[in-house]
Motif scaffolding. Sequence first.
Motif, PDB file in Angstrom:
ATOM      1  N   TYR A  83      10.203 -72.013  36.944  1.00 37.09           N
ATOM      2  CA  TYR A  83       9.473 -71.338  35.953  1.00 37.09           C
ATOM      3  C   TYR A  83       9.240 -72.173  34.579  1.00 37.09           C
ATOM      4  O   TYR A  83      10.175 -72.924  34.526  1.00 37.09           O
ATOM      5  CB  TYR A  83       9.861 -70.148  35.666  1.00 37.09           C
ATOM      6  N   SER A  84       8.450 -72.149  33.969  1.00 37.17           N
ATOM      7  CA  SER A  84       8.123 -72.901  32.800  1.00 37.17           C
ATOM      8  C   SER A  84       7.370 -72.310  31.632  1.00 37.17           C
ATOM      9  O   SER A  84       6.611 -71.530  31.655  1.00 37.17           O
ATOM     10  CB  SER A  84       7.457 -74.465  33.145  1.00 37.17           C
ATOM     11  N   TYR A  85       7.923 -72.920  30.595  1.00 42.23           N
ATOM     12  CA  TYR A  85       7.018 -72.624  29.234  1.00 42.23           C
ATOM     13  C   TYR A  85       6.784 -74.031  28.659  1.00 42.23           C
ATOM     14  O   TYR A  85       7.839 -74.748  28.584  1.00 42.23           O
ATOM     15  CB  TYR A  85       7.919 -71.705  28.316  1.00 42.23           C
ATOM     16  N   THR A  86       5.692 -74.250  28.201  1.00 41.49           N
ATOM     17  CA  THR A  86       5.355 -75.465  27.285  1.00 41.49           C
ATOM     18  C   THR A  86       4.525 -74.948  26.092  1.00 41.49           C
ATOM     19  O   THR A  86       3.557 -74.279  26.080  1.00 41.49           O
ATOM     20  CB  THR A  86       4.233 -76.504  27.970  1.00 41.49           C
ATOM     21  N   GLY A  87       5.238 -75.353  24.844  1.00 38.28           N
ATOM     22  CA  GLY A  87       4.638 -75.083  23.608  1.00 38.28           C
ATOM     23  C   GLY A  87       4.113 -76.279  22.901  1.00 38.28           C
ATOM     24  O   GLY A  87       4.834 -77.280  23.079  1.00 38.28           O
ATOM     25  N   ILE A  88       2.906 -76.300  22.423  1.00 33.79           N
ATOM     26  CA  ILE A  88       2.253 -77.523  21.521  1.00 33.79           C
ATOM     27  C   ILE A  88       2.016 -77.151  20.218  1.00 33.79           C
ATOM     28  O   ILE A  88       1.523 -75.972  19.880  1.00 33.79           O
ATOM     29  CB  ILE A  88       1.036 -78.056  22.219  1.00 33.79           C
ATOM     30  N   ASP A  89       2.325 -77.818  19.227  1.00 35.38           N
ATOM     31  CA  ASP A  89       2.184 -77.981  17.784  1.00 35.38           C
ATOM     32  C   ASP A  89       2.023 -79.024  17.107  1.00 35.38           C
ATOM     33  O   ASP A  89       2.599 -80.024  17.500  1.00 35.38           O
ATOM     34  CB  ASP A  89       3.151 -76.935  16.960  1.00 35.38           C
ATOM     35  N   LEU A  90       0.981 -79.020  16.357  1.00 32.82           N
ATOM     36  CA  LEU A  90       0.605 -80.456  15.593  1.00 32.82           C
ATOM     37  C   LEU A  90       1.951 -80.716  14.262  1.00 32.82           C
ATOM     38  O   LEU A  90       2.194 -81.916  14.121  1.00 32.82           O
ATOM     39  CB  LEU A  90      -0.647 -80.322  14.800  1.00 32.82           C
ATOM     40  N   ASN A  91       2.300 -79.749  13.749  1.00 31.61           N
ATOM     41  CA  ASN A  91       3.369 -79.639  12.655  1.00 31.61           C
ATOM     42  C   ASN A  91       4.706 -80.125  13.349  1.00 31.61           C
ATOM     43  O   ASN A  91       5.587 -79.307  14.036  1.00 31.61           O
ATOM     44  CB  ASN A  91       3.568 -78.517  11.898  1.00 31.61           C
ATOM     45  N   LYS A  92       5.311 -81.362  13.125  1.00 33.34           N
ATOM     46  CA  LYS A  92       6.617 -81.585  13.719  1.00 33.34           C
ATOM     47  C   LYS A  92       7.637 -80.888  13.336  1.00 33.34           C
ATOM     48  O   LYS A  92       8.736 -80.653  13.907  1.00 33.34           O
ATOM     49  CB  LYS A  92       6.614 -83.165  13.635  1.00 33.34           C
ATOM     50  N   LYS A  93       7.833 -80.634  11.976  1.00 31.82           N
ATOM     51  CA  LYS A  93       8.884 -79.914  11.455  1.00 31.82           C
ATOM     52  C   LYS A  93       9.061 -78.421  11.813  1.00 31.82           C
ATOM     53  O   LYS A  93      10.149 -77.876  12.176  1.00 31.82           O
ATOM     54  CB  LYS A  93       8.813 -79.824   9.921  1.00 31.82           C
ATOM     55  N   ARG A  94       7.711 -77.871  12.066  1.00 27.24           N
ATOM     56  CA  ARG A  94       7.584 -76.396  12.548  1.00 27.24           C
ATOM     57  C   ARG A  94       8.212 -76.522  14.076  1.00 27.24           C
ATOM     58  O   ARG A  94       8.867 -75.634  14.568  1.00 27.24           O
ATOM     59  CB  ARG A  94       6.473 -75.874  12.349  1.00 27.24           C
ATOM     60  N   LEU A  95       7.623 -77.295  14.768  1.00 22.70           N
ATOM     61  CA  LEU A  95       7.961 -77.610  16.156  1.00 22.70           C
ATOM     62  C   LEU A  95       9.588 -77.733  16.311  1.00 22.70           C
ATOM     63  O   LEU A  95       9.997 -77.172  17.143  1.00 22.70           O
ATOM     64  CB  LEU A  95       7.181 -78.579  16.752  1.00 22.70           C
ATOM     65  N   ASN A 118       9.698 -76.550  27.421  1.00 21.97           N
ATOM     66  CA  ASN A 118       9.211 -77.989  26.519  1.00 21.97           C
ATOM     67  C   ASN A 118       8.521 -77.823  25.226  1.00 21.97           C
ATOM     68  O   ASN A 118       7.722 -76.674  25.318  1.00 21.97           O
ATOM     69  CB  ASN A 118       8.599 -78.646  27.602  1.00 21.97           C
ATOM     70  N   PHE A 119       9.036 -78.225  24.424  1.00 19.08           N
ATOM     71  CA  PHE A 119       7.810 -78.398  23.065  1.00 19.08           C
ATOM     72  C   PHE A 119       7.431 -79.971  22.750  1.00 19.08           C
ATOM     73  O   PHE A 119       8.227 -80.945  22.773  1.00 19.08           O
ATOM     74  CB  PHE A 119       8.878 -77.939  22.024  1.00 19.08           C
ATOM     75  N   LEU A 120       6.142 -79.892  22.489  1.00 21.51           N
ATOM     76  CA  LEU A 120       5.382 -81.149  22.516  1.00 21.51           C
ATOM     77  C   LEU A 120       4.685 -81.011  21.041  1.00 21.51           C
ATOM     78  O   LEU A 120       3.924 -80.174  20.548  1.00 21.51           O
ATOM     79  CB  LEU A 120       4.288 -81.133  23.716  1.00 21.51           C
ATOM     80  N   ASN A 121       5.010 -82.110  20.537  1.00 26.85           N
ATOM     81  CA  ASN A 121       4.477 -82.325  19.009  1.00 26.85           C
ATOM     82  C   ASN A 121       3.054 -83.371  19.217  1.00 26.85           C
ATOM     83  O   ASN A 121       3.220 -84.463  19.977  1.00 26.85           O
ATOM     84  CB  ASN A 121       5.520 -83.140  18.299  1.00 26.85           C
ATOM     85  N   GLY A 122       1.947 -82.682  18.780  1.00 29.01           N
ATOM     86  CA  GLY A 122       0.961 -83.601  18.531  1.00 29.01           C
ATOM     87  C   GLY A 122      -0.383 -82.770  18.687  1.00 29.01           C
ATOM     88  O   GLY A 122      -0.423 -81.542  18.712  1.00 29.01           O
ATOM     89  N   ASN A 123      -1.822 -83.516  18.679  1.00 35.58           N
ATOM     90  CA  ASN A 123      -3.010 -82.823  18.999  1.00 35.58           C
ATOM     91  C   ASN A 123      -2.891 -82.124  20.363  1.00 35.58           C
ATOM     92  O   ASN A 123      -3.033 -83.143  21.307  1.00 35.58           O
ATOM     93  CB  ASN A 123      -4.122 -83.858  18.694  1.00 35.58           C
ATOM     94  N   ALA A 124      -3.356 -80.987  20.388  1.00 37.97           N
ATOM     95  CA  ALA A 124      -3.199 -80.160  21.449  1.00 37.97           C
ATOM     96  C   ALA A 124      -4.320 -80.743  22.332  1.00 37.97           C
ATOM     97  O   ALA A 124      -4.444 -80.736  23.520  1.00 37.97           O
ATOM     98  CB  ALA A 124      -3.469 -78.793  21.481  1.00 37.97           C
TER      99      ALA A 124
END
Length: 221
Positions: A83-95, A118-124
């Motif tokens: 099973y998986s969860y992937t979260g994406i956010d542009l703000n590195k500190k918040r991520l 997984n948490f991924l930083n960058g432009n979605a």
Amino acid sequence: MDFFDSILKEDKFLAGIRQNAILRKIPVLDNTAGRFLQAVCFLKKPEKILEIGCGIGYSTYFLLKHFSEITEDTKTGDKNYIYSYTGIDLNKKRLEEAEDFINKTFSWLCGSDKININFLNGNALKIIPTLSSKYDFIFIDAAKFEYPEYLAALEPKMQRGSLLIADNVFYSGKIFNKDVSDHDINSVKGLKKFIYMIKTGKKYSTDFFNISDGISLSVYK
């Protein structure tokens, strides 16, 4: 700890997270929207979740709660199924804060060999095309003017029956106003286009919920 104590403890815990975010002027999901996500996840029991705009992880908390019920006997019958969860956010500190928050709050999940978080930083919009999975649950809560672009990028990552939930689609009621400020015009245009796409197209079955700041729920056909 009995059931009633656990409910009160959770409410106090979440109130503290929200209050801290408000003091720091960090936008977070309100509790009504959070519980809505939790309820839909409880009913849908998604296997692969994608969140666009996870912020400090407050909304992620509600998305991950149902994973606590996963045991060795998965519904696929495959003990190697992940099973998986992937979260994406542009703000590195918040991520980074989101990742730390989830790792501490759901330590038993993060250490499980059945769940990949997984948490991924960058432009979605740049990250989404690189993702290899198909997702049965997607939550969007990011830049409102980009909602139509998120939708276009996400369609190849969905399968029949996938749920797509978007927050803030009523944008504090501004999408209903005839006069919109220059500051809000791009967000309002983006949201209206997004609503048109999920409501009038043949790819989705969609309903809207007048809770929080407006939530749309679409089923990909």
